[in-house]
Design an enzyme around this catalytic site. Structure first.
Site, PDB file in Angstrom:
ATOM      1  N   GLN A 137      57.217  68.751  54.639  1.00 18.28           N
ATOM      2  CA  GLN A 137      56.100  69.358  55.421  1.00 18.28           C
ATOM      3  C   GLN A 137      55.203  68.315  56.004  1.00 18.28           C
ATOM      4  O   GLN A 137      54.680  67.514  55.097  1.00 18.28           O
ATOM      5  CB  GLN A 137      55.459  70.410  54.343  1.00 18.28           C
ATOM      6  CG  GLN A 137      54.291  71.087  55.113  1.00 18.28           C
ATOM      7  CD  GLN A 137      53.089  70.336  55.136  1.00 18.28           C
ATOM      8  OE1 GLN A 137      52.762  69.848  54.178  1.00 18.28           O
ATOM      9  NE2 GLN A 137      52.124  70.894  55.849  1.00 18.28           N
ATOM     10  N   ARG A 185      36.547  78.538  52.774  1.00 17.09           N
ATOM     11  CA  ARG A 185      36.966  78.714  51.369  1.00 17.09           C
ATOM     12  C   ARG A 185      35.761  79.098  50.298  1.00 17.09           C
ATOM     13  O   ARG A 185      35.468  77.889  49.862  1.00 17.09           O
ATOM     14  CB  ARG A 185      37.965  77.641  50.869  1.00 17.09           C
ATOM     15  CG  ARG A 185      39.265  77.795  52.049  1.00 17.09           C
ATOM     16  CD  ARG A 185      40.264  76.812  51.289  1.00 17.09           C
ATOM     17  NE  ARG A 185      41.372  76.638  51.948  1.00 17.09           N
ATOM     18  CZ  ARG A 185      42.436  75.836  52.148  1.00 17.09           C
ATOM     19  NH1 ARG A 185      42.352  75.063  50.937  1.00 17.09           N
ATOM     20  NH2 ARG A 185      43.296  75.769  52.853  1.00 17.09           N
ATOM     21  N   HIS A 201      49.427  81.417  55.692  1.00 17.68           N
ATOM     22  CA  HIS A 201      48.929  80.525  54.636  1.00 17.68           C
ATOM     23  C   HIS A 201      48.527  81.005  53.380  1.00 17.68           C
ATOM     24  O   HIS A 201      47.492  80.490  52.736  1.00 17.68           O
ATOM     25  CB  HIS A 201      47.783  79.324  55.059  1.00 17.68           C
ATOM     26  CG  HIS A 201      47.813  77.982  54.729  1.00 17.68           C
ATOM     27  ND1 HIS A 201      48.520  77.339  55.630  1.00 17.68           N
ATOM     28  CD2 HIS A 201      47.524  77.280  53.547  1.00 17.68           C
ATOM     29  CE1 HIS A 201      48.475  75.997  54.685  1.00 17.68           C
ATOM     30  NE2 HIS A 201      47.685  76.050  53.446  1.00 17.68           N
ATOM     31  N   SER A 219      53.989  84.214  52.282  1.00 17.58           N
ATOM     32  CA  SER A 219      52.640  84.594  52.212  1.00 17.58           C
ATOM     33  C   SER A 219      52.732  85.887  51.714  1.00 17.58           C
ATOM     34  O   SER A 219      52.968  86.882  52.072  1.00 17.58           O
ATOM     35  CB  SER A 219      51.861  84.725  53.526  1.00 17.58           C
ATOM     36  OG  SER A 219      51.609  83.586  53.956  1.00 17.58           O
TER      37      SER A 219
END
Length: 449
Positions: A187, A226, A331, A372
């Site tokens: 990734q 976050r 995500h 997800s």
């Protein structure tokens, strides 16, 4: 000698040592006859709670935290209950007649031009050493053992080369011959175009280390809002250690740039090196479809774009002929709040891609993968029925990593596959192939009332 073939009937656990999910269930019950209980729970919704108790506050906030209020993450989970599987009996659902009693569904899939034994992969998750000291080495080895593709994150706390070795070691441990290789994909957190030489270096290293697929994440050119991490003042990518930046600090092109700029080796000024690498891989702005052509010219194998939610984006990507797959993903709800559920986006994306694939003019057939919110075998079944070729499993295997390192990850993977296999079997579905597992086996729950 263990066999890698899918068992056509429930195995005799005394003779069968292959870690097939059905054999795993039989093994647990056989040990129960000797009053032995398994070290890990089989209740998937308990993994998070149990892992949470083992994590530090910083790690718990990072792993469990989501963007904003967590609305997107909640929608991801709630979306699965909107679809229900309709079981069929007496072979009336189109399953083969006169099959030998006890035959189980075949989980084999063909994804990105390659046949794989099961329809799941370990999603790319970074900084795994904050979850367990063995980090990515344990997860990659477990995935290799279970013949599940392992997708290594650019934000890993272990080098590309070391993860490759662990992946192959796991594959050999599962009875593979001396040449056995783990299925592993790389990734990419994509640096800005001014750092194309670093990007090329990462791709070259990954290819040389046996990573067969390039997964390019499009939704994380900067970290999301976050609150859990901010409450702890914790960003693992800014600390002067190897956690989250190991790939960069071991990259020869990045190291050469750093030495020319600072007159020092990375090890002599870790704080500056970490900050510089983090700015490179989280540049603050995204790329364009035209930029993907650059990756195409430097990667031989399949390219998959991760983070697609828009059907129109999916259509244009499929028409470009530049990539081999896309991952419908938000995500896990960690990047942007207030978004649509990933499962909700899936059918529209599948339809848009199918329209291009079916024209017969596409340069490449594009596969749709899903990510997800997966927590169970039934979740996997529903995503596949809605058109995904494969499902990425994220947080659940990390919970296994926290609870038991390599063995914990292997337990989660085997549990999910066992759950999937029996869910299909008890629903009269003979395989994960689209002719058996498709939207026709589902009903919208709210339409039943």
């Amino acid at each position: 000698m263990p066999t890698n073939e899918h068992p056509r009937k429930r195995p005799d656990i005394v003779k069968h040592v292959d870690p097939d999910p059905i054999a795993y269930e039989a093994e647990v019950y056989q040990r129960g006859l000797r009053y032995q209980r398994p070290p890990f729970t089989f209740k998937p919704l308990e993994w998070e709670r149990l892992a949470s108790e083992r994590m530090s506050a910083d790690t718990r906030g990072y792993v469990l935290g989501n963007a904003g209020t967590g609305e997107t993450a909640r929608k991801n989970r709630e979306a699965f209950a909107k679809w229900s599987i309709v079981p069929r009996r007496l072979g009336l659902g189109g399953t083969a007649k006169n099959k030998e009693d006890g035959i189980f569904p075949n989980l084999e899939v063909e994804v990105l031009g390659k046949k794989l034994p099961c329809p799941i992969a370990c999603a790319p998750i970074g900084v795994q050493k904050i979850m367990n000291p063995d980090g990515e080495l344990a997860a990659a080895a477990a995935a290799g053992r279970e013949r599940v593709p392992f997708i290594m994150s650019t934000a890993s706390s272990t080098s590309i080369e070391d993860v490759a070795q662990a992946s192959d070691a796991g594959a050999k441990e599962n009875g593979g011959d001396g040449d056995a290789k783990g299925e592993r994909w790389f990734q990419l957190y994509w640096p800005a175009r001014e750092h194309d030489d670093i990007t090329v270096s990462l791709l070259d290293r990954a290819e040389k280390a046996g990573f067969s697929v390039l997964v390019v994440t499009l939704d994380t050119y900067i970290l999301g809002w976050r609150p859990s991490d901010m409450d702890n003042g914790y960003n693992p990518f800014l600390r002067s250690d190897q956690v989250g930046v190991a790939i960069g600090l071991t990259d020869p092109v990045f190291r050469n740039h750093f030495k020319k700029k600072h007159g020092q080796e990375v090890e002599q000024n870790m704080g500056a090196a970490v900050a510089e690498w983090t700015r490179a891989v989280f540049p603050g702005s995204g790329h364009t479809l035209e930029d993907v052509a650059f990756l195409r010219s430097h990667w031989e194998g399949p390219i998959v774009l991760k983070g697609i939610q828009s059907a129109e984006d999916a259509r244009q990507i499929a028409e470009s002929g530049l990539v081999d797959g896309i991952v419908v993903s938000n995500h896990g709800g960690r990047q942007a709040d207030g978004g649509m559920s990933s499962l909700g986006a899936l059918p529209r994306v599948v339809e848009a891609v199918a329209a291009v694939n079916n024209k017969g003019q596409a340069k490449r057939k594009v596969d749709v993968l899903f990510d997800s919110g997966i927590r169970s075998g039934a979740d996997i079944a529903r995503a596949l029925a809605l058109g995904a070729k494969m499902c990425l499993v994220g947080r659940p295997y990390v919970y296994g990593l926290v609870l038991g390192g390599e063995e914990g990850v292997a337990h989660v993977l085997r549990s999910l596959l066992g759950d999937l296999e029996l869910t299909l079997h008890l629903s009269g579905i003979e395989s994960v192939a689209p002719e058996h597992l498709n939207r026709g086996v589902l009903v919208k729950e709210d339409e039943l009332f």
